[in-house]
Design a protein around this motif. Structure first.
Motif, PDB file in Angstrom:
ATOM      1  N   VAL A 307     -19.792 -12.672 -13.158  1.00  0.00           N
ATOM      2  CA  VAL A 307     -20.569 -11.593 -12.530  1.00  0.00           C
ATOM      3  C   VAL A 307     -20.528 -11.743 -11.014  1.00  0.00           C
ATOM      4  O   VAL A 307     -20.339 -10.762 -10.274  1.00  0.00           O
ATOM      5  CB  VAL A 307     -22.033 -11.594 -13.054  1.00  0.00           C
ATOM      6  N   TRP A 310     -17.304 -10.568  -9.623  1.00  0.00           N
ATOM      7  CA  TRP A 310     -17.234  -9.102  -9.664  1.00  0.00           C
ATOM      8  C   TRP A 310     -17.927  -8.504  -8.436  1.00  0.00           C
ATOM      9  O   TRP A 310     -17.407  -7.626  -7.772  1.00  0.00           O
ATOM     10  CB  TRP A 310     -17.885  -8.588 -10.954  1.00  0.00           C
ATOM     11  N   MET A 345     -29.168 -12.734 -12.800  1.00  0.00           N
ATOM     12  CA  MET A 345     -28.612 -13.343 -14.018  1.00  0.00           C
ATOM     13  C   MET A 345     -29.707 -13.914 -14.923  1.00  0.00           C
ATOM     14  O   MET A 345     -29.663 -13.757 -16.147  1.00  0.00           O
ATOM     15  CB  MET A 345     -27.632 -14.466 -13.636  1.00  0.00           C
TER      16      MET A 345
END
Ligand code: SF4
Ligand code: SF4
Length: 496
Positions: A307, A310, A345
């Motif tokens: 993540v 990204w 997260m």
């Protein structure tokens, strides 16, 4: 009929009420007399607890940070987190089985402070948004998630923020709403709902000497600080055991009754079963599970990496910045600083686990309820679903106690108890909770008039649900097996 005759008549009814007449326990009577005699001294306990809690939250902040050689015996910060998470939390939860919500009624400084604020406050009517059944669920979820992003189990400043923040809210709600009541305890406390649900498993109950039919009623007038109409009291959930409605010599009010642990759940249909409680068990188990798994699962770190990459590839570099310290753990002196990526997260992972546990438990429960209907189970599918949802109470409770009581197990390990003994203890507790969940499920199905063969079949989905949750808790409670980590590392190396 004059007042005296009426009183005599009430006394006769009371003494012939089966429940009351069957009260044999001298111990229960001694408890009633004890609390009745000493009820005026409760304020001393509340004040002492308040001072002690404030000291344990504030003083450690002015002491040195722990280092490699620190223990709970020479570092106040470690002692404070151990007392909160290693002693207080597991003990309060375990105590509901043996003593009901005695913590709330006798010891909790927060509930007492809220009621004190209510005495001097505005006494406005309790608003509908506060009475909404979802309010304590949201309160629990928010506090649990914030507790993780702030690292409340290790950081003393986070403990002060969470406990201090909830204390301020409890005072505010007390100041504004209700008349000589604890609106906070009944409607908003994040711990209250948890203790309330699990108190249904307990072996102590306060029951009406003259029970009125019709089940629980909400009463903003009357003695009870948590709005229970005492003569209609049918469930333990909202009773904080303040003993205000107990007067041993009076023919009315409540009396202490010992019962078989779990009996309120096996007979849940006469104890005000509630769909909000069932959803809470499903959601709460998952969010608590997520709060442990993100700390130890290597897969979480991989996901975080993916993540993060990204975001970086899309030029969103702010993701790597630390956020405000009231929202996430920012402690550079202890080499612990969460950034926005961690914040997103942790919350995302906990919500994902919550979704997972809710889907698993709700699906299994729905299949059980459907099967019960196929084998002559009475009532509607929805009512059977609500009743059967309570079968998961023991496994939810034990997993939270073992998980949150990890500090206690760590200290026992330091004190010399072997790892294997501690693991056997946890396995035993866990296995017992699954067995108890199965037993409760069986009896609930029996009350639903499901045939014997049908009960065994309808139990299977419930057992599967418990086993899936137990399996999901496994790495959180017993640690990820070393070989699995090794396998994982090798696998990553090969991939890279
Ligand atoms: S409901 Fe919450 S605030 Fe109230 S007494 Fe219990 S733990 Fe304390
Ligand atoms: S039912 Fe009685 S003991 Fe329970 S909270 Fe109300 S007044 Fe206190």
């Amino acid at each position: 009929m004059n007042a005296n005759q009426q009183l005599k008549k009430i006394a006769v009814i009371a003494h012939t009420s089966n429940d009351y007449k069957n009260r044999k326990s001298r111990f229960a009577q001694a408890i009633e007399r004890f609390f009745y005699r000493h009820k005026n001294k409760l304020i001393i306990i509340h004040l002492s607890m308040f001072i002690f809690f404030m000291m344990m939250m504030v003083i450690p902040l002015f002491t040195s940070l722990p280092d490699e050689s620190s223990t709970i015996w020479n570092n106040l910060r470690l002692l404070s987190t151990f007392l909160f998470w290693g002693i207080w939390f597991p003990l309060v939860f375990a105590s509901v089985i043996f003593a009901g919500r005695i913590w709330c009624g006798v010891l909790c400084p927060m509930g007492a402070a809220s009621e004190w604020a209510n005495k001097i406050g505005f006494k406005r009517p309790i608003p509908a948004w506060l009475k909404w059944e979802g309010t304590p669920i949201l309160s629990f979820l928010l506090v649990t998630i914030l507790g993780q992003t702030l690292d409340v189990r290790d950081q003393n400043s986070a403990m002060l923020e969470i406990f201090g923040g909830t204390l301020i809210l409890a005072l505010l709600i007390g100041l504004l709403f209700g008349r000589h009541k604890r609106a906070w305890c009944r409607h908003a406390c994040p711990i209250g709902l948890l203790l309330g649900v699990f108190s249904r498993l307990g072996m102590v109950q306060l029951a009406a000497k003259i029970p009125h039919a019709g089940g629980d009623r909400y009463a903003e007038r009357g003695t009870c600080p948590t709005m229970i109409d005492i003569n209609h009291k049918a469930e333990s959930r909202h009773c904080i055991q303040c003993f205000r409605c107990v007067k041993p010599t009076s023919p009315g009010g409540l009396f202490v009754r010992f019962r078989k642990p779990g009996s309120e759940i096996t007979d849940i249909r006469t104890h005000n079963a509630n769909i909000a409680e069932v959803w809470f068990m499903f959601l709460g188990t998952g969010v608590a599970l997520g709060g442990f798994l993100w700390l130890i699962l290597p897969q979480y770190q991989t996901l975080r990496q993916l993540v993060g990459n990204w975001f970086i590839n899309h030029g969103w570099y702010w993701i790597g910045n630390a956020g405000p310290s009231w929202l996430m753990s920012v402690h550079p002196a202890q080499n612990q600083t969460y950034n926005w990526l961690d914040f997103i997260m942790i919350i995302g992972f906990m919500l994902l686990c919550m979704l997972f546990s809710t889907i698993v438990l709700a699906t299994m429960n729905a299949v059980s309820s459907w099967l019960a209907g196929k084998f002559n189970g009475d009532k509607t599918f929805k009512l059977r679903f609500v009743e059967l949802g309570y079968q998961f109470a023991p496994i939810a409770m034990i997993s939270i106690i073992i998980g949150l009581g990890d500090q206690l197990f760590q200290q026992l390990k330091i004190a010399g108890i072997s790892t294997s003994s501690l693991e056997y203890t946890k396995i035993t507790l866990f296995a017992a909770s699954i067995a108890w969940s199965i037993l409760l499920g069986y009896h609930i199905l029996k009350k639903q008039n499901v045939s014997k063969k049908g009960r065994l079949i309808a139990l299977i989905p419930g057992v599967l649900g418990s086993v899936v949750i137990a399996a999901a808790w496994w790495p959180a409670i017993f640690g990820v097996h070393f070989s699995m980590l090794e396998y994982y590392r090798t696998h990553l190396t090969v991939m890279s």
